[in-house]
Motif scaffolding. Sequence first.
Motif, PDB file in Angstrom:
ATOM      1  N   THR A  90       0.637  -0.765   0.505  1.00  0.00           N
ATOM      2  CA  THR A  90      -0.388  -0.619   0.202  1.00  0.00           C
ATOM      3  C   THR A  90       0.894   1.506   0.411  1.00  0.00           C
ATOM      4  OG1 THR A  90      -1.579  -1.081   1.334  1.00  0.00           O
ATOM      5  CG2 THR A  90      -2.021   1.367   0.921  1.00  0.00           C
ATOM      6  N   VAL A  91       1.705   1.459   0.329  1.00  0.00           N
ATOM      7  CA  VAL A  91       3.067   2.616   0.457  1.00  0.00           C
ATOM      8  C   VAL A  91       2.963   2.643  -0.629  1.00  0.00           C
ATOM      9  CG1 VAL A  91       5.004   3.793   1.790  1.00  0.00           C
ATOM     10  CG2 VAL A  91       4.056   1.974   3.192  1.00  0.00           C
ATOM     11  N   ASN A  92       3.899   2.052  -1.136  1.00  0.00           N
ATOM     12  CA  ASN A  92       4.306   1.815  -2.663  1.00  0.00           C
ATOM     13  C   ASN A  92       3.395   2.096  -3.481  1.00  0.00           C
ATOM     14  OD1 ASN A  92       6.707   1.143  -2.082  1.00  0.00           O
ATOM     15  ND2 ASN A  92       5.943  -1.393  -3.367  1.00  0.00           N
ATOM     16  N   TYR A  93       1.893   1.873  -3.522  1.00  0.00           N
ATOM     17  CA  TYR A  93       0.887   2.300  -4.399  1.00  0.00           C
ATOM     18  C   TYR A  93       0.041   4.142  -3.357  1.00  0.00           C
ATOM     19  CZ  TYR A  93      -4.203   3.295  -5.673  1.00  0.00           C
ATOM     20  OH  TYR A  93      -5.206   2.748  -6.235  1.00  0.00           O
ATOM     21  N   ALA A  94       0.316   4.502  -2.844  1.00  0.00           N
ATOM     22  CA  ALA A  94       0.103   5.368  -2.677  1.00  0.00           C
ATOM     23  C   ALA A  94       0.962   6.474  -2.799  1.00  0.00           C
ATOM     24  CB  ALA A  94      -0.097   5.845  -0.838  1.00  0.00           C
ATOM     25  N   ARG A  95       2.457   6.251  -2.684  1.00  0.00           N
ATOM     26  CA  ARG A  95       3.999   7.180  -3.243  1.00  0.00           C
ATOM     27  C   ARG A  95       3.953   7.104  -4.745  1.00  0.00           C
ATOM     28  NH1 ARG A  95       7.340   8.747   0.622  1.00  0.00           N
ATOM     29  NH2 ARG A  95       6.661   8.954   2.436  1.00  0.00           N
ATOM     30  N   GLY A  96       2.825   6.080  -5.427  1.00  0.00           N
ATOM     31  CA  GLY A  96       3.340   6.133  -7.020  1.00  0.00           C
ATOM     32  C   GLY A  96       4.371   5.332  -7.475  1.00  0.00           C
ATOM     33  N   LEU A  97       4.679   4.138  -6.835  1.00  0.00           N
ATOM     34  CA  LEU A  97       6.124   3.047  -7.033  1.00  0.00           C
ATOM     35  C   LEU A  97       5.020   2.037  -7.326  1.00  0.00           C
ATOM     36  CD1 LEU A  97       8.166   3.687  -3.724  1.00  0.00           C
ATOM     37  CD2 LEU A  97       8.320   3.783  -6.080  1.00  0.00           C
ATOM     38  N   PRO A  98       4.957   1.759  -8.850  1.00  0.00           N
ATOM     39  CA  PRO A  98       4.716  -0.005  -9.101  1.00  0.00           C
ATOM     40  C   PRO A  98       4.273  -1.342  -8.725  1.00  0.00           C
ATOM     41  CG  PRO A  98       6.339   1.048 -10.542  1.00  0.00           C
ATOM     42  CD  PRO A  98       6.351   1.667  -8.858  1.00  0.00           C
ATOM     43  N   PHE A  99       5.372  -1.603  -7.379  1.00  0.00           N
ATOM     44  CA  PHE A  99       5.384  -2.346  -7.043  1.00  0.00           C
ATOM     45  C   PHE A  99       4.025  -2.550  -5.963  1.00  0.00           C
ATOM     46  CE2 PHE A  99       9.565  -1.212  -7.923  1.00  0.00           C
ATOM     47  CZ  PHE A  99      10.329  -2.139  -9.579  1.00  0.00           C
ATOM     48  N   TYR A 100       3.119  -2.900  -6.230  1.00  0.00           N
ATOM     49  CA  TYR A 100       1.827  -3.771  -5.367  1.00  0.00           C
ATOM     50  C   TYR A 100       1.194  -4.390  -5.706  1.00  0.00           C
ATOM     51  CZ  TYR A 100      -0.834   0.269  -7.995  1.00  0.00           C
ATOM     52  OH  TYR A 100      -1.794   0.361  -9.354  1.00  0.00           O
ATOM     53  N   CYS A 101      -0.219  -5.382  -4.897  1.00  0.00           N
ATOM     54  CA  CYS A 101      -0.775  -5.990  -5.864  1.00  0.00           C
ATOM     55  C   CYS A 101      -2.005  -6.751  -5.191  1.00  0.00           C
ATOM     56  CB  CYS A 101       0.386  -7.209  -6.224  1.00  0.00           C
ATOM     57  SG  CYS A 101       1.118  -7.794  -4.020  1.00  0.00           S
ATOM     58  N   ILE A 102      -2.301  -7.633  -6.109  1.00  0.00           N
ATOM     59  CA  ILE A 102      -3.980  -8.049  -5.081  1.00  0.00           C
ATOM     60  C   ILE A 102      -3.434  -9.345  -5.053  1.00  0.00           C
ATOM     61  CG2 ILE A 102      -6.228  -8.566  -5.325  1.00  0.00           C
ATOM     62  CD1 ILE A 102      -6.703  -6.302  -7.493  1.00  0.00           C
ATOM     63  N   SER A 103      -3.602 -10.000  -3.739  1.00  0.00           N
ATOM     64  CA  SER A 103      -3.074 -11.263  -3.736  1.00  0.00           C
ATOM     65  C   SER A 103      -4.528 -12.260  -3.251  1.00  0.00           C
ATOM     66  CB  SER A 103      -2.334 -11.125  -2.533  1.00  0.00           C
ATOM     67  OG  SER A 103      -1.887 -12.347  -2.414  1.00  0.00           O
ATOM     68  N   ILE A 104      -5.185 -13.283  -3.935  1.00  0.00           N
ATOM     69  CA  ILE A 104      -5.759 -13.787  -3.684  1.00  0.00           C
ATOM     70  C   ILE A 104      -5.611 -15.799  -3.074  1.00  0.00           C
ATOM     71  CG2 ILE A 104      -7.950 -14.634  -4.267  1.00  0.00           C
ATOM     72  CD1 ILE A 104      -8.567 -12.182  -6.339  1.00  0.00           C
ATOM     73  N   GLY A 105      -5.953 -15.941  -2.237  1.00  0.00           N
ATOM     74  CA  GLY A 105      -5.137 -17.804  -2.334  1.00  0.00           C
ATOM     75  C   GLY A 105      -6.711 -17.930  -2.148  1.00  0.00           C
ATOM     76  N   ILE A 106      -7.035 -19.282  -2.530  1.00  0.00           N
ATOM     77  CA  ILE A 106      -7.915 -19.629  -1.594  1.00  0.00           C
ATOM     78  C   ILE A 106      -8.055 -21.662  -1.369  1.00  0.00           C
ATOM     79  CG2 ILE A 106      -9.498 -21.545  -2.605  1.00  0.00           C
ATOM     80  CD1 ILE A 106      -9.752 -19.197  -5.253  1.00  0.00           C
ATOM     81  N   ARG A 107      -8.346 -21.977  -0.124  1.00  0.00           N
ATOM     82  CA  ARG A 107      -7.940 -23.298   0.675  1.00  0.00           C
ATOM     83  C   ARG A 107      -9.470 -24.256   0.848  1.00  0.00           C
ATOM     84  NH1 ARG A 107      -6.522 -19.635   6.203  1.00  0.00           N
ATOM     85  NH2 ARG A 107      -4.326 -19.539   5.610  1.00  0.00           N
ATOM     86  N   TYR A 108      -8.491 -25.028   0.965  1.00  0.00           N
ATOM     87  CA  TYR A 108      -9.565 -26.407   0.582  1.00  0.00           C
ATOM     88  C   TYR A 108      -9.495 -26.927   1.280  1.00  0.00           C
ATOM     89  CZ  TYR A 108     -12.646 -30.564  -0.690  1.00  0.00           C
ATOM     90  OH  TYR A 108     -13.862 -31.402  -0.461  1.00  0.00           O
ATOM     91  N   GLU A 109     -10.008 -27.377   2.870  1.00  0.00           N
ATOM     92  CA  GLU A 109     -10.022 -28.179   3.924  1.00  0.00           C
ATOM     93  C   GLU A 109      -8.953 -27.371   4.383  1.00  0.00           C
ATOM     94  OE1 GLU A 109     -10.349 -32.210   2.542  1.00  0.00           O
ATOM     95  OE2 GLU A 109     -12.561 -32.139   2.818  1.00  0.00           O
TER      96      GLU A 109
END
Length: 256
Positions: A90-109
């Motif tokens: 988030t700090v990168n995002y707020a500062r205009g740096l490109p190193f930010y991402c959405i992360s989604i993990g899926i667990r089964y049991e």
Amino acid sequence: MQEWKEMLELAEKWALEAGKEQTARAEKPMEMSSKSAAIDLVTEMDVWTESFLTENIRRHYPDHLMKTEESGAYEGNSPYEWVIDPIDGTVNYARGLPFYCISIGIRYEGETVAGLVYAPKLDEMFEAVKGEGAWLNGNRIHISETKRLDEAVVGSGFPYDKGTTEDNNLPHVQQVVPRLGGFRRTGSAALDLCYVACARLDASWEIKLHDWDVEAGLLLVREAGGRTKVSEEEKGLYALAAAPGIYTELEALIKR
């Protein structure tokens, strides 16, 4: 396994939509506040993205559990659980740096079976399904073949309380960095793991993390042929990911 792939396809669609909105909003003034420390930020887009993702999951899978960075846990009656970081870096995002991402993990049991990490500004989509390998923008990725620490480029980071505690990763950095070929700090644990998976980095480690920081990234590393270690400590998770050729030596140096 087919069900996991179908869920990941939906997650990819949602991440692309959310990422497009993140990129557009990054050019405008936005509201933000601090959490545990002055530099531990949450922006209005963290909140919007999490809401967008959870609403879509609820619509398609109303009984699934969820664990998210900003809202906490959503209960359900299913063996599936989604682990979500709306913006890692988030700090990168707020500062205009490109190193930010959405992360989604899926667990089964309780086991991670699918996940993605999407970096909107870089337009890079990392994906993995258990037993099916790891991919970057549709191309198969593999771990580095590096076998020597003095040839390795390794990533790490520092916790938000680094100025108020001795357990701040600096002793590990002082121990490890002189033995490396190079050291990098992107500001996103999830992206560091992706970069290990695609051999841009040979390893990464970090302390005081959360599930949502590493859920998808660790699966990517394993599916790309790397080795990982995760342990729950008093103030969060310790996570290590590395090419097999340097894993044992690096783990011994860090000594967590």
